[in-house]
Every structure is written in structure tokens, then in C-alpha cells.
Write a protein that holds these residues in place. Structure first.
Motif, PDB file in Angstrom:
ATOM      1  N   ASN A 169       0.769  -1.275   0.077  1.00  0.00           N
ATOM      2  CA  ASN A 169       0.062   0.040   0.074  1.00  0.00           C
ATOM      3  C   ASN A 169       0.844   1.260   0.071  1.00  0.00           C
ATOM      4  O   ASN A 169       1.925   1.298   0.535  1.00  0.00           O
ATOM      5  N   LYS A 170       0.317   2.284  -0.642  1.00  0.00           N
ATOM      6  CA  LYS A 170       1.145   3.595  -0.826  1.00  0.00           C
ATOM      7  C   LYS A 170       1.325   4.018   0.775  1.00  0.00           C
ATOM      8  O   LYS A 170       0.399   4.061   1.797  1.00  0.00           O
ATOM      9  N   GLY A 171       2.637   4.410   1.074  1.00  0.00           N
ATOM     10  CA  GLY A 171       3.016   4.840   2.420  1.00  0.00           C
ATOM     11  C   GLY A 171       3.459   3.932   3.215  1.00  0.00           C
ATOM     12  O   GLY A 171       3.830   3.961   4.119  1.00  0.00           O
ATOM     13  N   GLU A 172       3.319   2.466   2.749  1.00  0.00           N
ATOM     14  CA  GLU A 172       3.847   1.333   3.617  1.00  0.00           C
ATOM     15  C   GLU A 172       5.171   1.238   4.167  1.00  0.00           C
ATOM     16  O   GLU A 172       5.960   1.613   3.050  1.00  0.00           O
ATOM     17  N   ILE A 173       5.765   1.191   5.160  1.00  0.00           N
ATOM     18  CA  ILE A 173       7.167   1.122   5.532  1.00  0.00           C
ATOM     19  C   ILE A 173       7.648  -0.391   5.406  1.00  0.00           C
ATOM     20  O   ILE A 173       7.160  -1.025   6.063  1.00  0.00           O
ATOM     21  N   LEU A 174       8.650  -0.237   4.472  1.00  0.00           N
ATOM     22  CA  LEU A 174       9.286  -1.827   4.296  1.00  0.00           C
ATOM     23  C   LEU A 174      10.218  -2.252   5.389  1.00  0.00           C
ATOM     24  O   LEU A 174      10.596  -3.341   5.289  1.00  0.00           O
ATOM     25  N   GLU A 175      11.107  -1.069   5.963  1.00  0.00           N
ATOM     26  CA  GLU A 175      12.281  -1.354   6.644  1.00  0.00           C
ATOM     27  C   GLU A 175      12.272  -0.021   7.606  1.00  0.00           C
ATOM     28  O   GLU A 175      12.225   0.908   7.235  1.00  0.00           O
ATOM     29  N   GLN A 176      12.735  -0.321   8.733  1.00  0.00           N
ATOM     30  CA  GLN A 176      13.028   0.704   9.733  1.00  0.00           C
ATOM     31  C   GLN A 176      14.432   0.706  10.284  1.00  0.00           C
ATOM     32  O   GLN A 176      15.244  -0.427  10.276  1.00  0.00           O
TER      33      GLN A 176
END
Length: 134
Positions: free
Chosen positions: A90-97
Motif C-alpha cells: 500500500n502507498k506509504g507502507e514502511i518496508l524497513e525501519q
């Protein structure tokens, strides 16, 4: 003789060539199409055989939309295939922190992914992006 090893390399789709002091008529007919380099070895002959082997590796079908995955040989792709699964992001989804363990690798097929840098005061700026035209 090395022919049982050559048979196994063929089965596994691993490129090879024959470098030998024997004449070509010693090689069984099943290897007639193989590259053959005779002694005395010349640098150009060896380099040419290596280049031909590299070019003979069958690649994953070009219908693969990710350039990294499409560059893999069939053998390499077969090794990782059990671990690949399509996901919808989804748009804005965080894949890595930052500072967290990386548990998933994403092979982007149709998206743009941004790298966002955060400052100590909480402000953010996009410092990089990568992706494939949708």
C-alpha cells in the motif's frame, strides 16, 4: 575420464568446456556440441571458452518484471523460488525501519520505493528512490 562429471554438469544446467590434450574423437558423441580447447592452451582460447560458457547460461524468462530476478540463471532462480511470494503493498507502507532486523527482501515489479531520512527534530526528507515504471 571426466565424462560422468560432465554428465552431472549437464543435468544441473552448469556450463562447462573440455580443455584437454586428447583429440576431439575421444569425446563421446553426446558432448559433440560442447566447447573444446586443445593443448597447448592459449590465453585467448581459454578466455573465449569461459565467455561462451557464461553466455550459455539459461536465464529466467524475460516476462519476469524485476530486473534482478530476470538476471538470474534458471538454476539460481530455482534455488530461491520456494521463498518468493507476491505481495500487494500500500502507498506509504514502511518496508524497513532504521536499526531493525531486515526479515524480508522485496523485489519490486511495479512501484517506486523511497528512502526517507529523519532528523533528530522529526523532520523527514526523501534521500533516494528506486522502482519500475507502473
Amino acid at each position: 575420464m571426466v565424462f560422468p562429471v560432465a554428465d552431472e554438469l549437464l543435468k544441473r544446467n552448469i556450463p562447462f568446456y573440455f580443455a584437454t590434450g586428447y583429440s576431439r574423437d575421444v569425446v563421446p558423441p553426446r558432448f559433440a556440441e560442447r566447447i573444446f580447447v586443445e593443448k597447448p592452451f592459449q590465453k585467448n582460447g581459454i578466455y573465449g571458452a569461459l565467455a561462451a560458457c557464461r553466455g550459455s547460461v539459461k536465464k529466467v524468462s524475460r516476462v519476469q518484471r524485476n530486473l534482478v530476478l530476470s538476471a538470474l540463471s534458471l538454476r539460481e532462480h530455482d534455488l530461491i523460488r520456494p521463498f518468493l511470494k507476491p505481495v500487494q503493498l500500500n502507498k506509504g507502507e514502511i518496508l524497513e525501519q532504521h536499526f531493525e532486523e531486515i526479515t524480508t527482501i522485496f523485489f519490486i515489479e511495479k512501484a517506486v520505493v523511497s528512502v526517507i531520512a529523519s532528523s533528530l527534530d522529526g523532520s523527514q526528507v526523501e534521500v533516494g528512490s528506486s522502482g519500475v515504471k507502473a
